[in-house]
Scaffold this motif. Structure first.
Motif, PDB file in Angstrom:
ATOM      1  N   LYS A  65      51.193  75.485  85.521  1.00  0.00           N
ATOM      2  CA  LYS A  65      52.656  75.604  85.464  1.00  0.00           C
ATOM      3  C   LYS A  65      53.360  74.253  85.500  1.00  0.00           C
ATOM      4  O   LYS A  65      54.543  74.157  85.180  1.00  0.00           O
ATOM      5  CB  LYS A  65      53.147  76.484  86.613  1.00  0.00           C
ATOM      6  N   ILE A  66      52.648  73.209  85.928  1.00  0.00           N
ATOM      7  CA  ILE A  66      53.181  71.849  85.889  1.00  0.00           C
ATOM      8  C   ILE A  66      52.082  70.925  85.365  1.00  0.00           C
ATOM      9  O   ILE A  66      50.898  71.286  85.362  1.00  0.00           O
ATOM     10  CB  ILE A  66      53.669  71.356  87.265  1.00  0.00           C
ATOM     11  N   LYS A  67      52.480  69.716  84.946  1.00  0.00           N
ATOM     12  CA  LYS A  67      51.529  68.769  84.374  1.00  0.00           C
ATOM     13  C   LYS A  67      50.708  68.061  85.444  1.00  0.00           C
ATOM     14  O   LYS A  67      49.502  67.876  85.305  1.00  0.00           O
ATOM     15  CB  LYS A  67      52.281  67.734  83.538  1.00  0.00           C
ATOM     16  N   GLU A  68      51.398  67.641  86.527  1.00  0.00           N
ATOM     17  CA  GLU A  68      50.725  66.824  87.533  1.00  0.00           C
ATOM     18  C   GLU A  68      51.272  67.088  88.931  1.00  0.00           C
ATOM     19  O   GLU A  68      52.488  67.224  89.115  1.00  0.00           O
ATOM     20  CB  GLU A  68      50.891  65.335  87.198  1.00  0.00           C
ATOM     21  N   ALA A  69      50.366  67.168  89.894  1.00  0.00           N
ATOM     22  CA  ALA A  69      50.746  67.270  91.303  1.00  0.00           C
ATOM     23  C   ALA A  69      50.686  65.861  91.886  1.00  0.00           C
ATOM     24  O   ALA A  69      49.612  65.261  91.972  1.00  0.00           O
ATOM     25  CB  ALA A  69      49.786  68.188  92.045  1.00  0.00           C
ATOM     26  N   VAL A  70      51.832  65.340  92.271  1.00  0.00           N
ATOM     27  CA  VAL A  70      51.919  63.980  92.799  1.00  0.00           C
ATOM     28  C   VAL A  70      51.998  64.074  94.326  1.00  0.00           C
ATOM     29  O   VAL A  70      53.050  64.393  94.886  1.00  0.00           O
ATOM     30  CB  VAL A  70      53.152  63.237  92.244  1.00  0.00           C
ATOM     31  N   ILE A  71      50.894  63.818  94.986  1.00  0.00           N
ATOM     32  CA  ILE A  71      50.828  63.956  96.442  1.00  0.00           C
ATOM     33  C   ILE A  71      50.901  62.564  97.063  1.00  0.00           C
ATOM     34  O   ILE A  71      50.044  61.713  96.790  1.00  0.00           O
ATOM     35  CB  ILE A  71      49.537  64.669  96.876  1.00  0.00           C
ATOM     36  N   VAL A  72      51.900  62.321  97.884  1.00  0.00           N
ATOM     37  CA  VAL A  72      52.154  60.981  98.418  1.00  0.00           C
ATOM     38  C   VAL A  72      52.258  61.022  99.945  1.00  0.00           C
ATOM     39  O   VAL A  72      52.485  62.077 100.548  1.00  0.00           O
ATOM     40  CB  VAL A  72      53.456  60.386  97.827  1.00  0.00           C
ATOM     41  N   ASP A  73      52.100  59.860 100.558  1.00  0.00           N
ATOM     42  CA  ASP A  73      52.274  59.728 102.001  1.00  0.00           C
ATOM     43  C   ASP A  73      53.750  59.524 102.311  1.00  0.00           C
ATOM     44  O   ASP A  73      54.366  58.588 101.810  1.00  0.00           O
ATOM     45  CB  ASP A  73      51.480  58.528 102.543  1.00  0.00           C
ATOM     46  N   GLY A  74      54.307  60.396 103.117  1.00  0.00           N
ATOM     47  CA  GLY A  74      55.683  60.217 103.574  1.00  0.00           C
ATOM     48  C   GLY A  74      56.721  60.897 102.697  1.00  0.00           C
ATOM     49  O   GLY A  74      56.662  60.831 101.464  1.00  0.00           O
ATOM     50  N   LEU A  75      57.674  61.538 103.346  1.00  0.00           N
ATOM     51  CA  LEU A  75      58.746  62.223 102.631  1.00  0.00           C
ATOM     52  C   LEU A  75      59.609  61.253 101.846  1.00  0.00           C
ATOM     53  O   LEU A  75      60.003  61.533 100.712  1.00  0.00           O
ATOM     54  CB  LEU A  75      59.617  63.003 103.625  1.00  0.00           C
ATOM     55  N   ASP A  76      59.930  60.107 102.448  1.00  0.00           N
ATOM     56  CA  ASP A  76      60.790  59.142 101.767  1.00  0.00           C
ATOM     57  C   ASP A  76      60.204  58.722 100.429  1.00  0.00           C
ATOM     58  O   ASP A  76      60.930  58.549  99.446  1.00  0.00           O
ATOM     59  CB  ASP A  76      61.018  57.903 102.641  1.00  0.00           C
ATOM     60  N   THR A  77      58.892  58.554 100.378  1.00  0.00           N
ATOM     61  CA  THR A  77      58.233  58.166  99.125  1.00  0.00           C
ATOM     62  C   THR A  77      58.382  59.261  98.075  1.00  0.00           C
ATOM     63  O   THR A  77      58.680  58.981  96.910  1.00  0.00           O
ATOM     64  CB  THR A  77      56.742  57.885  99.369  1.00  0.00           C
ATOM     65  N   ALA A  78      58.187  60.505  98.485  1.00  0.00           N
ATOM     66  CA  ALA A  78      58.328  61.629  97.548  1.00  0.00           C
ATOM     67  C   ALA A  78      59.754  61.716  97.009  1.00  0.00           C
ATOM     68  O   ALA A  78      59.968  61.877  95.803  1.00  0.00           O
ATOM     69  CB  ALA A  78      57.939  62.930  98.241  1.00  0.00           C
ATOM     70  N   MET A  79      60.717  61.602  97.907  1.00  0.00           N
ATOM     71  CA  MET A  79      62.117  61.700  97.489  1.00  0.00           C
ATOM     72  C   MET A  79      62.526  60.525  96.606  1.00  0.00           C
ATOM     73  O   MET A  79      63.317  60.687  95.655  1.00  0.00           O
ATOM     74  CB  MET A  79      63.019  61.789  98.715  1.00  0.00           C
ATOM     75  N   MET A  80      62.004  59.339  96.886  1.00  0.00           N
ATOM     76  CA  MET A  80      62.341  58.182  96.061  1.00  0.00           C
ATOM     77  C   MET A  80      61.788  58.342  94.647  1.00  0.00           C
ATOM     78  O   MET A  80      62.438  57.955  93.666  1.00  0.00           O
ATOM     79  CB  MET A  80      61.793  56.901  96.714  1.00  0.00           C
ATOM     80  N   GLN A  81      60.604  58.941  94.537  1.00  0.00           N
ATOM     81  CA  GLN A  81      60.058  59.219  93.209  1.00  0.00           C
ATOM     82  C   GLN A  81      60.965  60.178  92.452  1.00  0.00           C
ATOM     83  O   GLN A  81      61.158  60.039  91.240  1.00  0.00           O
ATOM     84  CB  GLN A  81      58.662  59.818  93.339  1.00  0.00           C
ATOM     85  N   LEU A  82      61.532  61.128  93.176  1.00  0.00           N
ATOM     86  CA  LEU A  82      62.456  62.092  92.563  1.00  0.00           C
ATOM     87  C   LEU A  82      63.740  61.402  92.109  1.00  0.00           C
ATOM     88  O   LEU A  82      64.192  61.584  90.975  1.00  0.00           O
ATOM     89  CB  LEU A  82      62.775  63.205  93.559  1.00  0.00           C
ATOM     90  N   ILE A  83      64.326  60.622  92.990  1.00  0.00           N
ATOM     91  CA  ILE A  83      65.586  59.933  92.677  1.00  0.00           C
ATOM     92  C   ILE A  83      65.402  58.957  91.518  1.00  0.00           C
ATOM     93  O   ILE A  83      66.290  58.807  90.658  1.00  0.00           O
ATOM     94  CB  ILE A  83      66.115  59.201  93.938  1.00  0.00           C
ATOM     95  N   ASN A  84      64.242  58.297  91.467  1.00  0.00           N
ATOM     96  CA  ASN A  84      63.971  57.328  90.394  1.00  0.00           C
ATOM     97  C   ASN A  84      63.590  57.991  89.073  1.00  0.00           C
ATOM     98  O   ASN A  84      63.443  57.314  88.043  1.00  0.00           O
ATOM     99  CB  ASN A  84      62.842  56.382  90.814  1.00  0.00           C
ATOM    100  N   GLY A  85      63.395  59.310  89.094  1.00  0.00           N
ATOM    101  CA  GLY A  85      63.043  60.014  87.875  1.00  0.00           C
ATOM    102  C   GLY A  85      61.561  60.006  87.544  1.00  0.00           C
ATOM    103  O   GLY A  85      61.155  60.391  86.445  1.00  0.00           O
ATOM    104  N   ASP A  86      60.733  59.576  88.497  1.00  0.00           N
ATOM    105  CA  ASP A  86      59.286  59.557  88.275  1.00  0.00           C
ATOM    106  C   ASP A  86      58.689  60.957  88.325  1.00  0.00           C
ATOM    107  O   ASP A  86      57.619  61.200  87.748  1.00  0.00           O
ATOM    108  CB  ASP A  86      58.599  58.673  89.312  1.00  0.00           C
TER     109      ASP A  86
END
Length: 266
Positions: free
Chosen positions: A173-194
């Protein structure tokens, strides 16, 4: 014929000596009594402080959060103290099993069947829900059903959100599961459009949105309901009983509600 003055003097000396011996015995018994009292037990509590408002750090890098205040309140009620250890989320259960820590307080989902095989959980202390989070200006993704096979979706390592993202990838259902350490890192990837979306727990999302307004938003309905519990080593029934009793008591006396209100209204 007795020397009366000398006899009186000896009698006085004997009385003084007896009095001193009595005081010494009293002090000795008091000291022994103090030493026989049970020392306050201190437990090591492991957490990953990147999950506010449950587990985070303050400006001085002290570990703080709702989990920390709850377990301290439980300890106060049950007569034990706690110290906190900063560990990776994936390292918490191994550290518990190895005896390096005594308790896990990390917003951990107690309903997870695999975790239940490895550790024992306390009664639930919070019910949470997973939500999809997107950038504030994203009007295309309105629910999990709008995720597509060309999208990347992020989540924090070790969380239920991460398991959900991995399942979406496995199901195509999605191309890639991006699993990262820390919520801030996940949210920054979202805000940056990654990544196109993040899947995470509702109260943690809300805490982030308060800290970073107008950056992200939650969409759609709750994906599930999950219960957080404190974890102890398998078979540690004595500690588990203390935690459950203390949790029940702080819920009854209002301490629990007070702490939840404080942390969710910061």
């Amino acid at each position: 014929v007795f020397n009366t003055p000398g006899a009186n003097a000896n009698a006085v000396k004997e009385l003084v000596l007896a009095a001193l011996l009595s005081v010494g015995m009293i002090l000795s018994l008091t000291a022994c009594g103090g030493g026989s009292d049970k020392e306050t037990v201190s437990y090591k509590v492991g957490t990953e402080p990147t999950f506010p408002p449950f587990d985070t750090t303050d400006e001085d890098q002290n570990i703080v959060g709702l989990d920390m205040d709850l377990i301290k309140a439980i300890g106060k009620d049950q007569g034990f103290e706690v110290t906190f250890e900063n560990l990776s989320f994936d390292g918490l259960i191994p550290a518990l099993k190895a005896g390096n820590i005594n308790i896990v307080a990390a917003g951990m989902n107690k309903d997870d069947k695999e975790r239940q095989k490895q550790v024992d959980f306390s009664d639930a202390y919070y019910e949470s829900q997973l939500y999809v989070v997107v950038a504030e200006d994203n009007n295309d993704i309105k629910s999990i059903d709008d995720l597509t096979p060309d999208m990347k979706v992020a989540a924090q390592t070790g969380t239920t959100g991460a398991e959900k993202v991995k399942t979406l990838k496995k199901e195509g259902k999605i191309k890639e599961a991006v699993i990262v350490d820390g919520l801030d890192t996940a949210m920054m990837q979202l805000i940056n459009g990654d990544v196109s979306a993040v899947i995470n727990d509702k109260p943690v999302n809300e805490a982030y949105m308060k800290k970073k307004p107008d950056k992200v938003k939650m969409v759609g309905k709750a994906l599930n309901a999950e219960n957080y519990g404190f974890a102890v080593a398998k078979g540690n029934d004595e500690l588990l009983e203390k935690i459950n009793k203390g949790l029940a008591n702080i819920k009854e006396d209002g301490t629990y509600d007070k702490l939840v209100d404080e942390w969710f209204n910061k």
